[in-house]
Design an enzyme around this catalytic site. Sequence first.
Site, PDB file in Angstrom:
ATOM      1  N   GLU A 259      -4.488  -3.175   3.828  1.00  0.00           N
ATOM      2  CA  GLU A 259      -5.296  -2.169   4.543  1.00  0.00           C
ATOM      3  C   GLU A 259      -4.336  -1.268   5.601  1.00  0.00           C
ATOM      4  O   GLU A 259      -3.656  -1.917   6.485  1.00  0.00           O
ATOM      5  CB  GLU A 259      -6.479  -2.660   5.043  1.00  0.00           C
ATOM      6  CG  GLU A 259      -7.626  -1.763   5.662  1.00  0.00           C
ATOM      7  CD  GLU A 259      -9.034  -2.346   6.137  1.00  0.00           C
ATOM      8  OE1 GLU A 259      -9.966  -1.913   6.289  1.00  0.00           O
ATOM      9  OE2 GLU A 259      -8.911  -3.687   6.353  1.00  0.00           O
ATOM     10  N   GLY A 260      -4.622  -0.215   5.759  1.00  0.00           N
ATOM     11  CA  GLY A 260      -4.002   0.573   6.765  1.00  0.00           C
ATOM     12  C   GLY A 260      -4.713   1.818   7.257  1.00  0.00           C
ATOM     13  O   GLY A 260      -5.962   1.827   6.776  1.00  0.00           O
TER      14      GLY A 260
ATOM     15  N   GLY B 228      -6.066   3.667   4.250  1.00  0.00           N
ATOM     16  CA  GLY B 228      -7.291   3.331   3.549  1.00  0.00           C
ATOM     17  C   GLY B 228      -7.089   1.689   3.248  1.00  0.00           C
ATOM     18  O   GLY B 228      -6.736   1.132   4.202  1.00  0.00           O
TER      19      GLY B 228
ATOM     20  N   VAL C 284      -5.859  -0.999  -0.217  1.00  0.00           N
ATOM     21  CA  VAL C 284      -5.426  -1.323  -1.547  1.00  0.00           C
ATOM     22  C   VAL C 284      -6.257  -2.563  -2.054  1.00  0.00           C
ATOM     23  O   VAL C 284      -6.140  -3.405  -1.462  1.00  0.00           O
ATOM     24  CB  VAL C 284      -3.751  -1.714  -1.456  1.00  0.00           C
ATOM     25  CG1 VAL C 284      -2.924  -1.951  -2.791  1.00  0.00           C
ATOM     26  CG2 VAL C 284      -2.992  -0.453  -0.810  1.00  0.00           C
TER      27      VAL C 284
ATOM     28  N   LYS D 168      -4.593   2.093  -4.683  1.00  0.00           N
ATOM     29  CA  LYS D 168      -4.461   2.578  -3.223  1.00  0.00           C
ATOM     30  C   LYS D 168      -5.599   3.632  -3.005  1.00  0.00           C
ATOM     31  O   LYS D 168      -5.621   4.614  -4.024  1.00  0.00           O
ATOM     32  CB  LYS D 168      -3.182   3.183  -3.068  1.00  0.00           C
ATOM     33  CG  LYS D 168      -2.627   3.702  -1.719  1.00  0.00           C
ATOM     34  CD  LYS D 168      -1.587   4.301  -1.417  1.00  0.00           C
ATOM     35  CE  LYS D 168      -1.138   4.594  -0.067  1.00  0.00           C
ATOM     36  NZ  LYS D 168       0.318   4.945   0.114  1.00  0.00           N
TER      37      LYS D 168
ATOM     38  N   ASP E  35      12.824   5.946   3.231  1.00  0.00           N
ATOM     39  CA  ASP E  35      12.016   4.921   3.799  1.00  0.00           C
ATOM     40  C   ASP E  35      12.368   3.531   3.404  1.00  0.00           C
ATOM     41  O   ASP E  35      11.464   2.632   3.303  1.00  0.00           O
ATOM     42  CB  ASP E  35      10.516   5.223   3.930  1.00  0.00           C
ATOM     43  CG  ASP E  35       9.913   4.314   5.017  1.00  0.00           C
ATOM     44  OD1 ASP E  35      10.588   3.951   5.910  1.00  0.00           O
ATOM     45  OD2 ASP E  35       8.708   4.413   5.021  1.00  0.00           O
TER      46      ASP E  35
ATOM     47  N   ARG F 291      10.028  -4.186   3.844  1.00  0.00           N
ATOM     48  CA  ARG F 291       8.600  -4.151   3.782  1.00  0.00           C
ATOM     49  C   ARG F 291       8.197  -3.122   2.480  1.00  0.00           C
ATOM     50  O   ARG F 291       7.112  -3.383   2.022  1.00  0.00           O
ATOM     51  CB  ARG F 291       8.075  -3.396   4.891  1.00  0.00           C
ATOM     52  CG  ARG F 291       8.465  -2.093   5.090  1.00  0.00           C
ATOM     53  CD  ARG F 291       7.815  -1.662   6.468  1.00  0.00           C
ATOM     54  NE  ARG F 291       8.066  -0.224   6.570  1.00  0.00           N
ATOM     55  CZ  ARG F 291       9.200   0.346   7.070  1.00  0.00           C
ATOM     56  NH1 ARG F 291      10.102  -0.450   7.477  1.00  0.00           N
ATOM     57  NH2 ARG F 291       9.558   1.675   7.277  1.00  0.00           N
TER      58      ARG F 291
END
Length: 556
Positions: free
Chosen positions: A296-297, A300, A302, A321, A416, A420
């Site tokens: 979650e972020g 929204g 996943v 997502k 990027d 992670r």
Amino acid sequence: MGTQEEEFSARGHDKKEEKTVDNRKKGARTVDQNEKEPKTAVGKKGDKCGLKQSPMSPATPTPKGTPNKIKCEATKNEASNKGKKNNSQMEQLKDRSQMSTYGSANPKTTTHDFQWLEEYITKMPCFHGFIGREDLMCLLKNVGDYLIRISVQANRQEVEKRKKNQQDVKVLVNLSREKCAKKEKEREAKEAKLAAIGDVGRREFVISVYCKDKGTQSPNKPVYTPIRNLVIKRDNGLIHVEPLKKFKTLPEFFAHYLKNTGICKETDFQLLNPIGLSNWEFVHEDVDLQAKKLGEGAFGEVRVGKMKIKTTKKMVEVAVKMLKNSDVVTREQVSELLHEARVMRIMDHKNVLRSYGIAVVREPLYLMTELCACGALREYLDENKDTVTLAEKLSFVLGAARGVEYLHSQRTIHRDLAVRNILLSEDKTPKVSDFGLAKVTDRYEMKEKCKIPVRYLAPETLEIFIFTPKTDVFSFGCVIWEIYENGHQPHDGKNAQTIRNLTKKSQFLKLTNSAPAELRKLVGEKVFTADPENRCSMTTIVQCVENIEKPAAGAK
């Protein structure tokens, strides 16, 4: 998805308002100059200009045959500055009743009209939802091909934010990851506040059609784009995309343009062939969403899901997502998700996360990718630091390097790279993921601020804000360092300015002695270098790792 200014939008021609009879000649009672003028109240839906006539205002008779109109202006006895204040307040007030399944209607279209269009259009096979302009060329290929989509208009805050980002691009390199996260939370709070008063991106239904150019090409004329975008309007019960051609029903509208041509920006258009959803476009009912949440972020969440692939008819487990609900989703967020899906769609490599498609016919928007059971490499290394072997670590380096090498072969810069953003499948195959910042080009100059931690950036990015495959190579050096440090982030505990100073002095990271000597030498001499001309390619890294003899199984 273009703004209203970018897309063809038919506007009606208003008739000149007839002059009214002077109130003083009719002997109407005037308001005492010293009497306080009551504030204008917001009218009910359907009132002209959304205002009620003040009971203290003089009645204004109109000529016969002319409907009564309430003027949206201050009365003679009202101070001019007070009138401006009321007008300003009315401009800021948004009508939340215009929210529908697909977001808010355009303010120039009434709630009833927008919902009427929505009820019919969203059931058409050629309706593609929130698909972007950038995807149109691969869907519309012949003259007369057309589809219908939703265009999200950029609100005032998004436009101002973009301008500010362009002015403050250099601020990026002075922000640590923690400060970026703090600013992101502040931005989310601001957007939530704006959403509460209805200041979110407006929606319009747009017909995108492949046209034949009517005009002749000239050196001074912009490059011709065969696709035109027609905003569908419904005013006073009549539908139109051209000011002088209006229809009572949508079937009548489409039947007319099937047999006749219209004109948009000096270009003839005709709606001949409706285009349905492609193999990578799905409806939400195609995805069986599970309760299990993977993450979650700010965007929204996943979640795990199941779906049937259109080409193979095979059922697969997927990671879904999802963007936030329509009350807060902005044009920028929609564009970012569609961009990520677009980049992933052209990739086909076992070390690059696979995309199965998107579901954007309605909200919330979905991006479906392959499910990686072992999660992110960072968490895996941290949780298994006592058991993971050097052979596994070298395998992670090799797999990830092959993935980035493939991206560069497709003229794509990731921008990027970090552990992670590398996922592990069930058999621990590393897969490069998260293409939200990726650019399909050989060189990209940053024009706006973006959320990239300084600790991964190459020296030339910090100095002149450019990204190339060679800047990815530098960032991948940080990935190698992270893998051998069990997922710890580079320069942990150091602030952005300290990292900048170290980079300027060419004091780069050094691999631990547990890494193979050949790899340490390559990273130290050909990866972490200040001059990109002296930096190696991803192919060189892949070849180096392939030639290294793997440690004995179980060695640490």
